[in-house]
Write a protein that holds these residues in place. Structure first.
Motif, PDB file in Angstrom:
ATOM      1  N   LEU A  37      20.820  -3.249  57.798  1.00 50.37           N
ATOM      2  CA  LEU A  37      21.642  -1.908  57.972  1.00 50.37           C
ATOM      3  C   LEU A  37      21.001  -0.902  56.887  1.00 50.37           C
ATOM      4  O   LEU A  37      21.316   0.099  56.894  1.00 50.37           O
ATOM      5  N   GLN A  38      20.092  -1.446  56.144  1.00 50.47           N
ATOM      6  CA  GLN A  38      19.650  -0.649  54.998  1.00 50.47           C
ATOM      7  C   GLN A  38      18.793   0.786  55.295  1.00 50.47           C
ATOM      8  O   GLN A  38      19.014   1.581  54.603  1.00 50.47           O
ATOM      9  N   GLY A  39      18.186   0.785  56.661  1.00 48.15           N
ATOM     10  CA  GLY A  39      17.777   2.178  56.757  1.00 48.15           C
ATOM     11  C   GLY A  39      18.509   3.053  57.461  1.00 48.15           C
ATOM     12  O   GLY A  39      18.224   4.197  57.939  1.00 48.15           O
ATOM     13  N   ARG A  40      19.933   2.903  57.904  1.00 54.20           N
ATOM     14  CA  ARG A  40      20.686   3.747  58.431  1.00 54.20           C
ATOM     15  C   ARG A  40      21.434   4.685  57.471  1.00 54.20           C
ATOM     16  O   ARG A  40      21.770   4.161  56.429  1.00 54.20           O
ATOM     17  N   GLU A  41      21.880   5.763  57.638  1.00 52.17           N
ATOM     18  CA  GLU A  41      22.605   6.590  56.925  1.00 52.17           C
ATOM     19  C   GLU A  41      24.221   6.292  57.241  1.00 52.17           C
ATOM     20  O   GLU A  41      24.693   6.850  58.115  1.00 52.17           O
ATOM     21  N   MET A  42      24.603   5.395  56.328  1.00 52.89           N
ATOM     22  CA  MET A  42      26.056   5.130  56.186  1.00 52.89           C
ATOM     23  C   MET A  42      26.701   4.844  54.876  1.00 52.89           C
ATOM     24  O   MET A  42      25.725   3.981  54.060  1.00 52.89           O
ATOM     25  N   ASN A  43      27.724   4.713  54.858  1.00 50.87           N
ATOM     26  CA  ASN A  43      28.314   4.166  53.499  1.00 50.87           C
ATOM     27  C   ASN A  43      29.179   3.160  53.697  1.00 50.87           C
ATOM     28  O   ASN A  43      30.352   3.282  54.321  1.00 50.87           O
ATOM     29  N   ILE A  44      28.711   1.817  53.563  1.00 53.16           N
ATOM     30  CA  ILE A  44      29.184   0.584  53.931  1.00 53.16           C
ATOM     31  C   ILE A  44      30.514   0.373  52.901  1.00 53.16           C
ATOM     32  O   ILE A  44      30.649   0.491  51.759  1.00 53.16           O
ATOM     33  N   GLU A  45      31.708   0.185  53.436  1.00 54.57           N
ATOM     34  CA  GLU A  45      33.234  -0.029  52.764  1.00 54.57           C
ATOM     35  C   GLU A  45      33.143  -1.209  52.589  1.00 54.57           C
ATOM     36  O   GLU A  45      33.597  -1.867  51.521  1.00 54.57           O
ATOM     37  N   PHE A  46      33.038  -2.277  53.588  1.00 50.10           N
ATOM     38  CA  PHE A  46      33.340  -3.707  53.572  1.00 50.10           C
ATOM     39  C   PHE A  46      32.958  -4.341  54.632  1.00 50.10           C
ATOM     40  O   PHE A  46      32.754  -3.944  55.816  1.00 50.10           O
ATOM     41  N   ILE A  47      32.343  -5.519  54.501  1.00 50.97           N
ATOM     42  CA  ILE A  47      31.560  -6.597  55.484  1.00 50.97           C
ATOM     43  C   ILE A  47      32.401  -7.525  55.496  1.00 50.97           C
ATOM     44  O   ILE A  47      32.959  -8.283  54.515  1.00 50.97           O
ATOM     45  N   HIS A  48      33.048  -8.061  56.517  1.00 47.12           N
ATOM     46  CA  HIS A  48      34.011  -9.106  56.812  1.00 47.12           C
ATOM     47  C   HIS A  48      33.433 -10.162  57.868  1.00 47.12           C
ATOM     48  O   HIS A  48      33.048  -9.724  58.919  1.00 47.12           O
TER      49      HIS A  48
END
Length: 69
Positions: A37-48
């Motif tokens: 997901l590195q190239g996407r414009e997003m603010n990752i909050e949590f990965i479960h």
């Protein structure tokens, strides 16, 4: 393994619960999810990481869609 990613689409703003979006990604580790997901414009909050029971529950939702990254 399938991971549930909670994220905000607006990178420059403070996370707001009502704007949290969900993405499901198949990967071997949390690090691999972040790399995919590195190239996407997003603010990752949590990965479960989803276990089998949780995955089956999520699949019942009409919003469930496994991303091909």
């Amino acid at each position: 393994m399938v991971y549930k990613v909670l994220y905000q689409a607006l990178v420059n703003e403070i996370p707001v619960r009502e704007r949290t979006q969900v993405l499901y990604v198949e990967a071997d580790s949390e690090r691999e999810v972040r790399n995919k997901l590195q190239g996407r414009e997003m603010n990752i909050e949590f990965i479960h990481e989803l276990d089998e029971a949780h995955l089956n529950y999520e699949k019942q939702s009409s919003d469930f869609k496994l991303e091909n990254v």
